[in-house]
Design a protein around this motif. Sequence first.
Motif, PDB file in Angstrom:
ATOM      1  N   GLY A   1     -13.206 -36.549  12.958  1.00 13.04           N
ATOM      2  CA  GLY A   1     -12.771 -35.484  12.054  1.00 13.04           C
ATOM      3  C   GLY A   1     -11.548 -35.896  11.259  1.00 13.04           C
ATOM      4  O   GLY A   1     -11.467 -35.685  10.043  1.00 13.04           O
ATOM      5  N   ALA A   2     -10.562 -36.511  11.947  1.00  9.72           N
ATOM      6  CA  ALA A   2      -9.354 -36.959  11.262  1.00  9.72           C
ATOM      7  C   ALA A   2      -9.669 -38.043  10.238  1.00  9.72           C
ATOM      8  O   ALA A   2      -9.105 -38.071   9.139  1.00  9.72           O
ATOM      9  CB  ALA A   2      -8.339 -37.471  12.278  1.00  9.72           C
ATOM     10  N   LEU A   3     -10.588 -38.954  10.588  1.00  6.12           N
ATOM     11  CA  LEU A   3     -10.981 -40.013   9.658  1.00  6.12           C
ATOM     12  C   LEU A   3     -11.646 -39.425   8.415  1.00  6.12           C
ATOM     13  O   LEU A   3     -11.349 -39.841   7.286  1.00  6.12           O
ATOM     14  CB  LEU A   3     -11.936 -40.987  10.357  1.00  6.12           C
ATOM     15  N   ALA A   4     -12.533 -38.448   8.617  1.00 11.45           N
ATOM     16  CA  ALA A   4     -13.221 -37.828   7.472  1.00 11.45           C
ATOM     17  C   ALA A   4     -12.221 -37.153   6.540  1.00 11.45           C
ATOM     18  O   ALA A   4     -12.339 -37.230   5.309  1.00 11.45           O
ATOM     19  CB  ALA A   4     -14.247 -36.820   7.977  1.00 11.45           C
ATOM     20  N   ILE A   5     -11.211 -36.493   7.119  1.00 12.23           N
ATOM     21  CA  ILE A   5     -10.191 -35.828   6.311  1.00 12.23           C
ATOM     22  C   ILE A   5      -9.371 -36.857   5.535  1.00 12.23           C
ATOM     23  O   ILE A   5      -9.056 -36.664   4.353  1.00 12.23           O
ATOM     24  CB  ILE A   5      -9.297 -34.959   7.210  1.00 12.23           C
ATOM     25  N   CYS A   6      -9.024 -37.961   6.204  1.00  9.11           N
ATOM     26  CA  CYS A   6      -8.284 -39.038   5.517  1.00  9.11           C
ATOM     27  C   CYS A   6      -9.085 -39.588   4.343  1.00  9.11           C
ATOM     28  O   CYS A   6      -8.543 -39.858   3.271  1.00  9.11           O
ATOM     29  CB  CYS A   6      -7.964 -40.160   6.501  1.00  9.11           C
ATOM     30  N   ARG A   7     -10.371 -39.783   4.543  1.00  8.56           N
ATOM     31  CA  ARG A   7     -11.218 -40.325   3.477  1.00  8.56           C
ATOM     32  C   ARG A   7     -11.312 -39.380   2.296  1.00  8.56           C
ATOM     33  O   ARG A   7     -11.545 -39.804   1.166  1.00  8.56           O
ATOM     34  CB  ARG A   7     -12.616 -40.632   4.030  1.00  8.56           C
ATOM     35  N   LYS A   8     -11.143 -38.082   2.555  1.00  7.09           N
ATOM     36  CA  LYS A   8     -11.135 -37.094   1.473  1.00  7.09           C
ATOM     37  C   LYS A   8      -9.794 -37.058   0.756  1.00  7.09           C
ATOM     38  O   LYS A   8      -9.648 -36.373  -0.257  1.00  7.09           O
ATOM     39  CB  LYS A   8     -11.457 -35.704   2.025  1.00  7.09           C
ATOM     40  N   GLY A   9      -8.824 -37.789   1.290  1.00  9.87           N
ATOM     41  CA  GLY A   9      -7.514 -37.833   0.656  1.00  9.87           C
ATOM     42  C   GLY A   9      -6.624 -36.650   0.961  1.00  9.87           C
ATOM     43  O   GLY A   9      -5.636 -36.413   0.260  1.00  9.87           O
ATOM     44  N   LEU A  10      -6.944 -35.903   2.032  1.00 12.10           N
ATOM     45  CA  LEU A  10      -6.133 -34.747   2.399  1.00 12.10           C
ATOM     46  C   LEU A  10      -5.124 -35.139   3.475  1.00 12.10           C
ATOM     47  O   LEU A  10      -5.503 -35.720   4.495  1.00 12.10           O
ATOM     48  CB  LEU A  10      -7.022 -33.616   2.927  1.00 12.10           C
ATOM     49  N   PRO A  11      -3.859 -34.842   3.286  1.00 12.68           N
ATOM     50  CA  PRO A  11      -2.858 -35.148   4.314  1.00 12.68           C
ATOM     51  C   PRO A  11      -3.130 -34.344   5.586  1.00 12.68           C
ATOM     52  O   PRO A  11      -3.423 -33.153   5.525  1.00 12.68           O
ATOM     53  CB  PRO A  11      -1.538 -34.727   3.672  1.00 12.68           C
ATOM     54  N   ILE A  12      -3.038 -34.993   6.744  1.00 14.41           N
ATOM     55  CA  ILE A  12      -3.254 -34.328   8.021  1.00 14.41           C
ATOM     56  C   ILE A  12      -2.193 -34.777   9.013  1.00 14.41           C
ATOM     57  O   ILE A  12      -1.839 -35.959   9.055  1.00 14.41           O
ATOM     58  CB  ILE A  12      -4.682 -34.606   8.573  1.00 14.41           C
ATOM     59  N   VAL A  13      -1.673 -33.838   9.785  1.00 12.56           N
ATOM     60  CA  VAL A  13      -0.646 -34.113  10.787  1.00 12.56           C
ATOM     61  C   VAL A  13      -1.063 -33.429  12.087  1.00 12.56           C
ATOM     62  O   VAL A  13      -1.521 -32.281  12.070  1.00 12.56           O
ATOM     63  CB  VAL A  13       0.735 -33.591  10.344  1.00 12.56           C
ATOM     64  N   ILE A  14      -0.918 -34.141  13.201  1.00 16.43           N
ATOM     65  CA  ILE A  14      -1.223 -33.586  14.518  1.00 16.43           C
ATOM     66  C   ILE A  14       0.070 -33.537  15.324  1.00 16.43           C
ATOM     67  O   ILE A  14       0.738 -34.563  15.498  1.00 16.43           O
ATOM     68  CB  ILE A  14      -2.275 -34.439  15.255  1.00 16.43           C
ATOM     69  N   LYS A  15       0.422 -32.349  15.810  1.00 18.00           N
ATOM     70  CA  LYS A  15       1.624 -32.193  16.624  1.00 18.00           C
ATOM     71  C   LYS A  15       1.212 -31.897  18.056  1.00 18.00           C
ATOM     72  O   LYS A  15       0.420 -30.983  18.313  1.00 18.00           O
ATOM     73  CB  LYS A  15       2.486 -31.047  16.091  1.00 18.00           C
ATOM     74  N   THR A  16       1.738 -32.673  19.003  1.00  8.83           N
ATOM     75  CA  THR A  16       1.455 -32.457  20.412  1.00  8.83           C
ATOM     76  C   THR A  16       2.688 -32.820  21.232  1.00  8.83           C
ATOM     77  O   THR A  16       3.253 -33.908  21.064  1.00  8.83           O
ATOM     78  CB  THR A  16       0.234 -33.281  20.880  1.00  8.83           C
ATOM     79  N   GLY A  17       3.148 -31.897  22.071  1.00  9.49           N
ATOM     80  CA  GLY A  17       4.384 -32.146  22.809  1.00  9.49           C
ATOM     81  C   GLY A  17       5.538 -32.376  21.853  1.00  9.49           C
ATOM     82  O   GLY A  17       5.767 -31.602  20.923  1.00  9.49           O
ATOM     83  N   VAL A  18       6.265 -33.475  22.056  1.00 12.31           N
ATOM     84  CA  VAL A  18       7.393 -33.806  21.177  1.00 12.31           C
ATOM     85  C   VAL A  18       7.002 -34.883  20.169  1.00 12.31           C
ATOM     86  O   VAL A  18       7.860 -35.435  19.486  1.00 12.31           O
ATOM     87  CB  VAL A  18       8.603 -34.282  22.010  1.00 12.31           C
TER      88      VAL A  18
ATOM     89  N   ILE B   1      -3.717 -29.399   8.078  1.00  9.36           N
ATOM     90  CA  ILE B   1      -4.480 -30.092   7.044  1.00  9.36           C
ATOM     91  C   ILE B   1      -4.088 -29.487   5.703  1.00  9.36           C
ATOM     92  O   ILE B   1      -4.323 -28.302   5.449  1.00  9.36           O
ATOM     93  CB  ILE B   1      -5.995 -29.944   7.263  1.00  9.36           C
ATOM     94  N   HIS B   2      -3.492 -30.292   4.858  1.00  9.44           N
ATOM     95  CA  HIS B   2      -3.023 -29.813   3.565  1.00  9.44           C
ATOM     96  C   HIS B   2      -4.141 -29.885   2.518  1.00  9.44           C
ATOM     97  O   HIS B   2      -5.072 -30.669   2.626  1.00  9.44           O
ATOM     98  CB  HIS B   2      -1.827 -30.645   3.108  1.00  9.44           C
ATOM     99  N   GLY B   3      -4.016 -29.048   1.501  1.00 11.24           N
ATOM    100  CA  GLY B   3      -4.967 -29.096   0.395  1.00 11.24           C
ATOM    101  C   GLY B   3      -6.238 -28.305   0.618  1.00 11.24           C
ATOM    102  O   GLY B   3      -7.245 -28.545  -0.045  1.00 11.24           O
ATOM    103  N   VAL B   4      -6.226 -27.359   1.576  1.00 13.51           N
ATOM    104  CA  VAL B   4      -7.407 -26.534   1.837  1.00 13.51           C
ATOM    105  C   VAL B   4      -7.228 -25.202   1.113  1.00 13.51           C
ATOM    106  O   VAL B   4      -6.342 -24.419   1.447  1.00 13.51           O
ATOM    107  CB  VAL B   4      -7.590 -26.285   3.351  1.00 13.51           C
ATOM    108  N   ASP B   5      -8.071 -24.942   0.115  1.00 14.05           N
ATOM    109  CA  ASP B   5      -7.940 -23.689  -0.632  1.00 14.05           C
ATOM    110  C   ASP B   5      -8.825 -22.610  -0.016  1.00 14.05           C
ATOM    111  O   ASP B   5      -9.570 -22.847   0.945  1.00 14.05           O
ATOM    112  CB  ASP B   5      -8.270 -23.898  -2.113  1.00 14.05           C
ATOM    113  N   ALA B   6      -8.747 -21.414  -0.572  1.00 19.31           N
ATOM    114  CA  ALA B   6      -9.467 -20.264  -0.016  1.00 19.31           C
ATOM    115  C   ALA B   6     -10.977 -20.478  -0.051  1.00 19.31           C
ATOM    116  O   ALA B   6     -11.696 -20.075   0.868  1.00 19.31           O
ATOM    117  CB  ALA B   6      -9.095 -18.993  -0.787  1.00 19.31           C
ATOM    118  N   GLU B   7     -11.481 -21.121  -1.089  1.00 20.05           N
ATOM    119  CA  GLU B   7     -12.922 -21.359  -1.184  1.00 20.05           C
ATOM    120  C   GLU B   7     -13.390 -22.291  -0.071  1.00 20.05           C
ATOM    121  O   GLU B   7     -14.426 -22.050   0.572  1.00 20.05           O
ATOM    122  CB  GLU B   7     -13.263 -21.966  -2.545  1.00 20.05           C
ATOM    123  N   ALA B   8     -12.625 -23.352   0.173  1.00 24.41           N
ATOM    124  CA  ALA B   8     -12.967 -24.287   1.248  1.00 24.41           C
ATOM    125  C   ALA B   8     -12.891 -23.589   2.601  1.00 24.41           C
ATOM    126  O   ALA B   8     -13.731 -23.812   3.480  1.00 24.41           O
ATOM    127  CB  ALA B   8     -12.039 -25.494   1.222  1.00 24.41           C
TER     128      ALA B   8
END
Length: 212
Positions: A51-68, A104-111
């Motif tokens: 899932g993270a790879l697919a989002i990267c390929r779409k050019g959307l910034p993604i960040v995962i926060k876990t613990g510190v 996941i950045h860049g997700v609009d209401a339609e998406a």
Amino acid sequence: LDAALGQFPDGVLVVRNDGAKLDRTAMLLGITSKADRPDLRGRFGEGLKIGALAICRKGLPIVIKTGVETWTPCVRHSEKYGAEVFGFEVTKGRSDCGGVEILIHGVDAEAWDLIRRMFRFLPGPERAGEIRVPGQGTLLTDPSEAGRLYAKGIFVGLVPGMENGYDLDALEVDIDRKMADPWSLRSKTAALWRAAMALDAGYVGRAMGLME
């Protein structure tokens, strides 16, 4: 993420699982703690990574926060392999968010409307024309669900020729959730209809109409 809740303030889709924490082994393909847990969604140990790879390929910034820690999925050129390689950059030093949070950045209401349609357990419009059979699944008779197949609330695909939709609790699908075993599908949908007719006699007439 089984406690997923989607929202998109300022065009950011936030998926959060309170109280959870990801070990760094979660970055490795095939590593999973769900293999022997039929009550959970997922069992191959690839969903988060693919899932993270697919989002990267779409050019959307993604960040995962876990613990510190903050994990940033990225695709970069590797001099060693001479190819584009997918991986995670890990940084520490922030306060514990008390769970796992994916932004996941860049997700609009339609998406977001399209995404929400794929996951029946997310908040959405009230659904009509369905009957839940504990331990088996949900029979979906609303015309908008015709031919739509779900496994534990996750959209699998469209099945040609079906006039109803089905959300099955124990459907065997392939690693991409794209292919259901035909025999298993026919057996489980038939069992779901039998149970629905036993719960509500009104479904007998629906079944007769389908056979006609």
